[in-house]
Structure formats: structure tokens, C-alpha cells
Design a protein around this motif. Structure first.
Motif, PDB file in Angstrom:
ATOM      1  N   TYR A  63      58.067  10.735  -0.064  1.00 25.95           N
ATOM      2  CA  TYR A  63      56.741  10.995  -0.618  1.00 25.95           C
ATOM      3  C   TYR A  63      55.827   9.835  -0.245  1.00 25.95           C
ATOM      4  CZ  TYR A  63      53.258  12.781  -3.880  1.00 25.95           C
ATOM      5  OH  TYR A  63      52.119  13.305  -4.428  1.00 25.95           O
ATOM      6  N   LEU A  64      54.724  10.130   0.438  1.00 27.39           N
ATOM      7  CA  LEU A  64      53.780   9.119   0.901  1.00 27.39           C
ATOM      8  C   LEU A  64      52.483   9.234   0.111  1.00 27.39           C
ATOM      9  CD1 LEU A  64      52.870   6.946   2.965  1.00 27.39           C
ATOM     10  CD2 LEU A  64      52.192   8.839   4.467  1.00 27.39           C
ATOM     11  N   ILE A  65      52.018   8.106  -0.403  1.00 22.21           N
ATOM     12  CA  ILE A  65      50.754   8.045  -1.134  1.00 22.21           C
ATOM     13  C   ILE A  65      49.848   7.073  -0.387  1.00 22.21           C
ATOM     14  CG2 ILE A  65      49.619   7.420  -3.297  1.00 22.21           C
ATOM     15  CD1 ILE A  65      52.353   7.938  -4.671  1.00 22.21           C
ATOM     16  N   GLY A  66      48.622   7.482  -0.096  1.00 22.56           N
ATOM     17  CA  GLY A  66      47.710   6.598   0.606  1.00 22.56           C
ATOM     18  C   GLY A  66      46.277   7.052   0.490  1.00 22.56           C
ATOM     19  N   ILE A  67      45.388   6.161   0.867  1.00 23.20           N
ATOM     20  CA  ILE A  67      43.960   6.454   0.878  1.00 23.20           C
ATOM     21  C   ILE A  67      43.653   7.232   2.144  1.00 23.20           C
ATOM     22  CG2 ILE A  67      41.664   5.415   0.965  1.00 23.20           C
ATOM     23  CD1 ILE A  67      42.869   3.032  -0.511  1.00 23.20           C
ATOM     24  N   HIS A  68      42.767   8.204   2.042  1.00 24.10           N
ATOM     25  CA  HIS A  68      42.436   9.012   3.223  1.00 24.10           C
ATOM     26  C   HIS A  68      41.985   8.106   4.364  1.00 24.10           C
ATOM     27  CE1 HIS A  68      38.439   8.341   1.560  1.00 24.10           C
ATOM     28  NE2 HIS A  68      37.967   8.598   2.766  1.00 24.10           N
ATOM     29  N   GLY A  69      42.309   8.519   5.557  1.00 23.23           N
ATOM     30  CA  GLY A  69      41.900   7.747   6.717  1.00 23.23           C
ATOM     31  C   GLY A  69      42.985   7.684   7.772  1.00 23.23           C
ATOM     32  N   ALA A  70      42.791   6.793   8.707  1.00 19.30           N
ATOM     33  CA  ALA A  70      43.673   6.698   9.868  1.00 19.30           C
ATOM     34  C   ALA A  70      45.111   6.341   9.503  1.00 19.30           C
ATOM     35  CB  ALA A  70      43.125   5.669  10.845  1.00 19.30           C
ATOM     36  N   GLY A  71      45.307   5.607   8.428  1.00 18.40           N
ATOM     37  CA  GLY A  71      46.662   5.231   8.027  1.00 18.40           C
ATOM     38  C   GLY A  71      47.575   6.413   7.787  1.00 18.40           C
ATOM     39  N   LEU A  72      46.995   7.519   7.360  1.00 20.57           N
ATOM     40  CA  LEU A  72      47.815   8.700   7.095  1.00 20.57           C
ATOM     41  C   LEU A  72      48.186   9.449   8.368  1.00 20.57           C
ATOM     42  CD1 LEU A  72      46.306  10.059   3.772  1.00 20.57           C
ATOM     43  CD2 LEU A  72      48.432   8.821   4.134  1.00 20.57           C
ATOM     44  N   SER A  73      47.659   9.020   9.509  1.00 19.85           N
ATOM     45  CA  SER A  73      48.075   9.656  10.762  1.00 19.85           C
ATOM     46  C   SER A  73      49.565   9.415  11.014  1.00 19.85           C
ATOM     47  CB  SER A  73      47.240   9.145  11.935  1.00 19.85           C
ATOM     48  OG  SER A  73      47.463   7.758  12.123  1.00 19.85           O
ATOM     49  N   LEU A  74      50.107   8.386  10.397  1.00 21.52           N
ATOM     50  CA  LEU A  74      51.543   8.121  10.519  1.00 21.52           C
ATOM     51  C   LEU A  74      52.383   9.176   9.809  1.00 21.52           C
ATOM     52  CD1 LEU A  74      51.479   4.265   9.984  1.00 21.52           C
ATOM     53  CD2 LEU A  74      52.038   5.466  12.102  1.00 21.52           C
ATOM     54  N   SER A  75      51.750  10.034   9.041  1.00 26.44           N
ATOM     55  CA  SER A  75      52.501  11.084   8.346  1.00 26.44           C
ATOM     56  C   SER A  75      53.189  12.026   9.327  1.00 26.44           C
ATOM     57  CB  SER A  75      51.586  11.867   7.402  1.00 26.44           C
ATOM     58  OG  SER A  75      50.598  12.559   8.129  1.00 26.44           O
ATOM     59  N   MET A  76      52.774  12.013  10.578  1.00 25.32           N
ATOM     60  CA  MET A  76      53.447  12.860  11.573  1.00 25.32           C
ATOM     61  C   MET A  76      54.896  12.418  11.796  1.00 25.32           C
ATOM     62  SD  MET A  76      52.105  11.659  15.323  1.00 25.32           S
ATOM     63  CE  MET A  76      50.417  11.241  14.969  1.00 25.32           C
ATOM     64  N   PHE A  77      55.250  11.216  11.355  1.00 25.43           N
ATOM     65  CA  PHE A  77      56.608  10.718  11.515  1.00 25.43           C
ATOM     66  C   PHE A  77      57.463  10.920  10.267  1.00 25.43           C
ATOM     67  CE2 PHE A  77      54.022   8.184  14.481  1.00 25.43           C
ATOM     68  CZ  PHE A  77      54.648   8.547  15.655  1.00 25.43           C
ATOM     69  N   LEU A  78      56.896  11.525   9.230  1.00 29.03           N
ATOM     70  CA  LEU A  78      57.666  11.794   8.018  1.00 29.03           C
ATOM     71  C   LEU A  78      58.749  12.828   8.305  1.00 29.03           C
ATOM     72  CD1 LEU A  78      54.735  12.105   5.459  1.00 29.03           C
ATOM     73  CD2 LEU A  78      56.416  10.261   5.550  1.00 29.03           C
ATOM     74  N   PRO A  79      59.873  12.772   7.578  1.00 34.88           N
ATOM     75  CA  PRO A  79      60.877  13.826   7.725  1.00 34.88           C
ATOM     76  C   PRO A  79      60.278  15.189   7.381  1.00 34.88           C
ATOM     77  CG  PRO A  79      61.774  11.968   6.496  1.00 34.88           C
ATOM     78  CD  PRO A  79      60.291  11.726   6.655  1.00 34.88           C
ATOM     79  N   HIS A  80      60.849  16.244   7.894  1.00 33.87           N
ATOM     80  CA  HIS A  80      60.267  17.586   7.745  1.00 33.87           C
ATOM     81  C   HIS A  80      60.130  18.042   6.306  1.00 33.87           C
ATOM     82  CE1 HIS A  80      64.540  18.615   7.579  1.00 33.87           C
ATOM     83  NE2 HIS A  80      64.168  19.708   6.967  1.00 33.87           N
ATOM     84  N   ASN A  81      60.890  17.507   5.371  1.00 39.79           N
ATOM     85  CA  ASN A  81      60.812  17.940   3.979  1.00 39.79           C
ATOM     86  C   ASN A  81      60.009  16.969   3.103  1.00 39.79           C
ATOM     87  OD1 ASN A  81      62.664  15.870   4.129  1.00 39.79           O
ATOM     88  ND2 ASN A  81      64.118  16.786   2.729  1.00 39.79           N
ATOM     89  N   SER A  82      59.217  16.112   3.719  1.00 40.82           N
ATOM     90  CA  SER A  82      58.440  15.113   2.987  1.00 40.82           C
ATOM     91  C   SER A  82      57.107  15.677   2.516  1.00 40.82           C
ATOM     92  CB  SER A  82      58.183  13.899   3.879  1.00 40.82           C
ATOM     93  OG  SER A  82      59.378  13.261   4.174  1.00 40.82           O
ATOM     94  N   ILE A  83      56.470  14.897   1.658  1.00 38.58           N
ATOM     95  CA  ILE A  83      55.186  15.261   1.067  1.00 38.58           C
ATOM     96  C   ILE A  83      54.277  14.048   1.174  1.00 38.58           C
ATOM     97  CG2 ILE A  83      54.019  15.923  -1.074  1.00 38.58           C
ATOM     98  CD1 ILE A  83      56.806  16.949  -2.015  1.00 38.58           C
ATOM     99  N   TYR A  84      52.981  14.274   1.435  1.00 38.67           N
ATOM    100  CA  TYR A  84      52.061  13.140   1.351  1.00 38.67           C
ATOM    101  C   TYR A  84      50.850  13.530   0.549  1.00 38.67           C
ATOM    102  CZ  TYR A  84      48.823  14.861   4.968  1.00 38.67           C
ATOM    103  OH  TYR A  84      47.913  15.587   5.675  1.00 38.67           O
ATOM    104  N   ASN A  85      50.258  12.517  -0.077  1.00 37.75           N
ATOM    105  CA  ASN A  85      49.108  12.712  -0.939  1.00 37.75           C
ATOM    106  C   ASN A  85      48.050  11.688  -0.549  1.00 37.75           C
ATOM    107  OD1 ASN A  85      47.431  13.450  -3.061  1.00 37.75           O
ATOM    108  ND2 ASN A  85      48.363  11.983  -4.434  1.00 37.75           N
ATOM    109  N   GLU A  86      46.853  12.161  -0.251  1.00 38.96           N
ATOM    110  CA  GLU A  86      45.782  11.228   0.038  1.00 38.96           C
ATOM    111  C   GLU A  86      44.829  11.175  -1.142  1.00 38.96           C
ATOM    112  OE1 GLU A  86      42.689  12.576   2.904  1.00 38.96           O
ATOM    113  OE2 GLU A  86      44.231  14.015   3.429  1.00 38.96           O
ATOM    114  N   SER A  87      44.382   9.971  -1.468  1.00 40.17           N
ATOM    115  CA  SER A  87      43.493   9.775  -2.609  1.00 40.17           C
ATOM    116  C   SER A  87      42.067   9.696  -2.143  1.00 40.17           C
ATOM    117  CB  SER A  87      43.863   8.492  -3.336  1.00 40.17           C
ATOM    118  OG  SER A  87      45.187   8.561  -3.769  1.00 40.17           O
TER     119      SER A  87
END
Length: 87
Positions: A63-87
Motif C-alpha cells: 500500500y503506497l501513500i503519497g502526495i499527488h505528483g511525479a513521485g507516484l509515477s513509481l507506482s508502476m513498479f508496485l506488485p500487481h495486487n498493490s494499492i496506492y492513494n494520493e492525497s
């Protein structure tokens, strides 16, 4: 594993100034106390990591939590069953 991305935020209308979110450690502690003990909650600052380190962290995050923006582009490397949330 829960990963919280902690980074600088540029306030609108203030050129050249930034602030760092001050509640990252408190958020980490609060989540860690609310979740089961076998779940790791970590606070990271991508600016201090190499690209390889960042990708490795993302590959081991559920589970990834982060502020919207370029940093969340790394979410493409999350495992297939992961979740991310942008604030």
C-alpha cells in the motif's frame, strides 16, 4: 508493507520556497499503532534514494501513500495486487 512517500511541497504563489510535510513521522506512528504488528509502516524520502533503491522499495510495497505528483509515477513498479492513494 505500507510505504508513505514524504517529500517537499511547493506552496502556490511562493517561488523558491518550500515546506516539508511535518506530520510524516506522526502519521507513520499512528498507522503502525493501528495496524497489526506484522505490517511494516515506513516513511521514505525519494529525493535521498537512487532510482534502483526507489524501484526496489516500490516492488516491496503493498500500500503506497503519497502526495499527488511525479513521485507516484513509481507506482508502476508496485506488485500487481498493490494499492496506492494520493492525497
Amino acid at each position: 508493507i505500507v510505504t508513505i512517500q514524504w517529500r517537499r511541497v511547493w506552496p502556490k504563489k511562493r517561488k523558491g520556497q518550500f515546506r516539508i510535510l511535518n506530520n510524516g513521522p506522526q502519521l507513520t506512528d499512528k498507522l503502525a499503532s493501528a495496524l497489526p504488528k506484522n505490517i511494516l509502516v515506513r516513511l521514505i524520502n525519494n529525493a535521498k534514494l537512487t532510482m534502483e533503491e526507489q524501484i526496489s522499495l516500490m516492488r516491496n510495497t503493498y500500500y503506497l501513500i503519497g502526495i499527488h505528483g511525479a513521485g507516484l509515477s513509481l507506482s508502476m513498479f508496485l506488485p500487481h495486487n498493490s494499492i496506492y492513494n494520493e492525497s
